[in-house]
Design a protein around this motif. Structure first.
Motif, short mmCIF file in Angstrom:
data_model
loop_
_atom_site.label_atom_id
_atom_site.label_comp_id
_atom_site.label_asym_id
_atom_site.label_seq_id
_atom_site.Cartn_x
_atom_site.Cartn_y
_atom_site.Cartn_z
N GLN A 90 0.82 -1.21 0.00
CA GLN A 90 0.00 0.00 0.00
C GLN A 90 0.86 1.27 0.00
OE1 GLN A 90 -3.09 -0.18 2.99
NE2 GLN A 90 -4.04 -1.98 2.06
N ARG A 92 3.83 1.67 -1.29
CA ARG A 92 4.38 1.88 -2.63
C ARG A 92 3.29 2.39 -3.58
NH1 ARG A 92 8.56 -2.14 -5.51
NH2 ARG A 92 9.71 -1.40 -3.70
N ALA A 93 2.07 1.85 -3.41
CA ALA A 93 0.95 2.30 -4.24
C ALA A 93 0.72 3.80 -4.06
CB ALA A 93 -0.32 1.53 -3.90
N ARG A 94 0.88 4.28 -2.85
CA ARG A 94 0.69 5.72 -2.58
C ARG A 94 1.74 6.55 -3.34
NH1 ARG A 94 -3.90 5.93 -1.65
NH2 ARG A 94 -4.82 5.09 0.25
N HIS A 96 3.12 5.73 -6.23
CA HIS A 96 2.70 5.73 -7.63
C HIS A 96 1.45 6.57 -7.84
CE1 HIS A 96 5.58 3.28 -9.74
NE2 HIS A 96 5.65 2.50 -8.68
N GLU A 97 0.57 6.57 -6.87
CA GLU A 97 -0.63 7.39 -6.97
C GLU A 97 -0.22 8.86 -7.05
OE1 GLU A 97 -4.78 7.32 -4.53
OE2 GLU A 97 -3.05 8.06 -3.41
N LEU B 64 -7.60 3.81 -3.72
CA LEU B 64 -6.44 4.17 -4.53
C LEU B 64 -6.92 4.78 -5.84
CD1 LEU B 64 -3.26 3.90 -4.67
CD2 LEU B 64 -3.65 1.75 -5.89
N ALA B 69 -0.88 3.48 -10.72
CA ALA B 69 -0.79 3.00 -9.34
C ALA B 69 -1.68 1.76 -9.15
CB ALA B 69 -1.21 4.09 -8.37
N ILE B 70 -2.90 1.82 -9.73
CA ILE B 70 -3.83 0.69 -9.61
C ILE B 70 -3.28 -0.55 -10.32
CG2 ILE B 70 -6.13 -0.13 -10.32
CD1 ILE B 70 -7.13 2.79 -9.79
N TYR B 73 -0.47 -1.94 -8.26
CA TYR B 73 -0.99 -2.54 -7.02
C TYR B 73 -1.53 -3.94 -7.33
CZ TYR B 73 -4.05 -3.14 -2.90
OH TYR B 73 -4.67 -3.60 -1.77
N LYS B 77 -0.04 -7.34 -5.82
CA LYS B 77 -0.88 -8.09 -4.88
C LYS B 77 -1.24 -9.47 -5.42
CE LYS B 77 -4.96 -8.15 -2.04
NZ LYS B 77 -6.09 -7.51 -1.40
#
Lengths: 244, 240
Positions: A90, A92-94, A96-97, B64, B69-70, B73, B77
């Motif tokens: 999560q 890392r996702a932030r 990239h977001e 998200l 990013a999605i 992810y 995952k």
């Protein structure tokens, strides 16, 4: 032949790459490539990057463009501290977001004042006042979203520790600051974030990286900033015409 | 509540996320968000994504935004096959490079091509000057050529011999002007061949399904005045 980084410290993404490499003790050869001296237009540079843009990384035969890709590559190859690009799914996702939103809303927007206040006057290009105003509105809106959606009550943009996101954001925001816009006035949360980022980088690295951009306004005012080379004029005029 | 994906297949990045999830058999609840009805501007949707855009993901309490990013992810995952986002540092960097480049180049010109050629006149009833349309199509032409010259070159896929996230994001972008009636693949045999390979790798049925909406974009019924008024500021902000 080791790692080479083609950079111009007047450029926001170049500074992000430079700071990251320096802060993490990554050995590299600095290949300074000056935009306003027309060095992006040279035949030699075309062999490095046909898109005629910086930053560029060259690691042996491997050539890589795009600052976020370069930062991620360096963090992986040199196994930098986790907080820069966290392994956690999560977290890392932030990062990239943020980088996705940054590409749309920060990049391109915060570079405009340098072009309108310094480069355009030097080249005699005219920028309508409404474009300058529209850009200020866009910067305001972006800063509000940066504060509300990303920073919130956290210490840094994607969590409690500094990451690649903060570096990219910080360097973009430095651009208008360098030409005299006080983006942080009336924004205490963002101002506090800025101080945390600067403290993390350390004043020596900060001065070293920001010397050229912080000097640019003074040089322009004292008419000491050299007129851009003729080969770079078409690029300058194109950039200026693209200002929304 | 499992994974939820908030999508409108009118949107290029939504198509990429949809195809990726389906292709990799990632279980999810599809939460449709109708952009042309302005559903992305609702307060309810803002709880999922305060940036008021699609695609958006909700996985338990974790929300998200941002398609790249999605996609990443989901990649991490659900441990999808390596070719989508290779472990090899240099191969992965090339995917990152493409995903970063396309944001302000191909993405932007494909979006503008659809809106200037079709959505403004047909859906919003707003004329677009021939000069503006010509400029947009010229920009599209330049970016598509860069896609071919800088990224594809003589490879089977954008970063090498196998399909990756780069190809998926690129193809879904290009279907935007295709849906608008632009012949982006005409006179570009290399790119046309790449398109065939990508569609085959994704699976024709899934590819068609994901692109049903965009291929009917020219038939969009005109927006009613209240919806149009609601959408205009967001549309203008989106296409720059």
């Amino acid at each position: 032949m080791g790692l080479e980084l083609y950079l111009d410290l007047l450029s926001q993404p170049c500074r992000a790459v430079y700071i990251f490499a320096k802060k993490n003790g990554i050995p590299f050869k600095l290949c300074t490539t000056e935009v306003f001296k027309g060095q992006l237009q040279s035949k030699e540079f075309f062999q490095i990057n046909m898109l005629r843009k910086i930053p560029v990384l060259k690691d042996g035969d491997f050539i890589l463009t795009e600052s976020s890709a370069i930062l991620i590559y360096l963090s992986s190859k040199y196994q930098t501290a986790d907080h820069w690009y966290p392994a956690d799914l999560q977290a890392r996702a932030r990062v990239h977001e943020y980088l996705g939103w940054h590409a749309d809303c920060i990049r391109g927007t915060f570079g405009v004042p340098l072009w309108t206040q310094v480069i355009a006057p030097l080249t005699g290009a005219h920028v309508p006042e409404e474009k300058v105003e529209r850009n200020k509105t866009a910067m305001d809106r972006a800063l509000q979203q940066l504060e509300d959606k990303f920073l919130g009550d956290q210490a840094f943009l994607t969590g409690q520790q500094m990451s690649l996101a903060d570096l990219m954001a910080f360097e973009e925001l430095m651009q208008p600051v360098a030409v005299g816009y006080d983006l942080f006035e009336g924004r205490p949360k963002l101002a506090a974030w800025r101080e945390r980022v600067e403290a993390f980088l350390g004043s020596d690295l900060f001065q070293e990286t920001h010397g050229p951009i912080l000097n640019i306004l003074e040089q322009a005012v004292n008419k000491k900033f050299p007129k851009p080379s003729p080969e770079v004029y078409p690029y300058i005029l194109l950039r200026i015409s693209r200002i929304p | 509540m499992g994974l939820e994906l908030y999508l409108d297949m009118l949107s290029q990045p939504c198509r990429a996320v949809y195809i990726f999830a389906k292709k990799n058999r990632i279980p999810f609840e599809l939460r449709p968000v109708d952009l042309l009805k302005g559903q992305h501007l609702s307060d309810a949707f803002a709880q999922v994504n305060p940036l008021k855009k699609v695609p958006a993901l909700k996985d338990g309490d974790f929300t998200l935004a941002e398609s790249v990013a999605i996609l990443l992810y989901l990649t991490r995952k659900y441990k999808v096959p390596d070719h989508w986002y290779p472990q090899d540092v240099q191969a992965r960097a090339l995917v990152d490079e493409y995903l970063a480049w396309q944001h302000t180049t191909l993405r932007r010109s494909c979006l503008r091509a659809l809106w200037h050629k079709v959505m403004f006149p047909v859906f919003l009833g707003e004329p677009v000057s021939p000069e503006m349309l010509a400029a947009t199509l010229a920009e599209l032409d330049v970016t598509v050529q860069l896609l071919e010259d800088k990224f594809l070159q003589n490879k089977a896929f954008l970063i090498g011999p196998h399909i990756s996230l780069a190809d998926l994001v690129a193809i879904t972008e290009l279907m935007h002007p295709v849906g608008a009636g632009c012949q982006v693949f005409e006179g570009r045999p290399k790119l046309a061949a790449w398109r065939q390979r990508v569609e085959a790798a994704v699976g024709e049925d899934l590819f068609q399904e994901a692109h049903e909406v965009i291929m009917k974009a020219k038939e969009s019924p005109p927006a009613d005045p209240t919806v149009k008024q609601k959408l205009m500021p967001a549309v203008l902000a989106m296409i720059g």
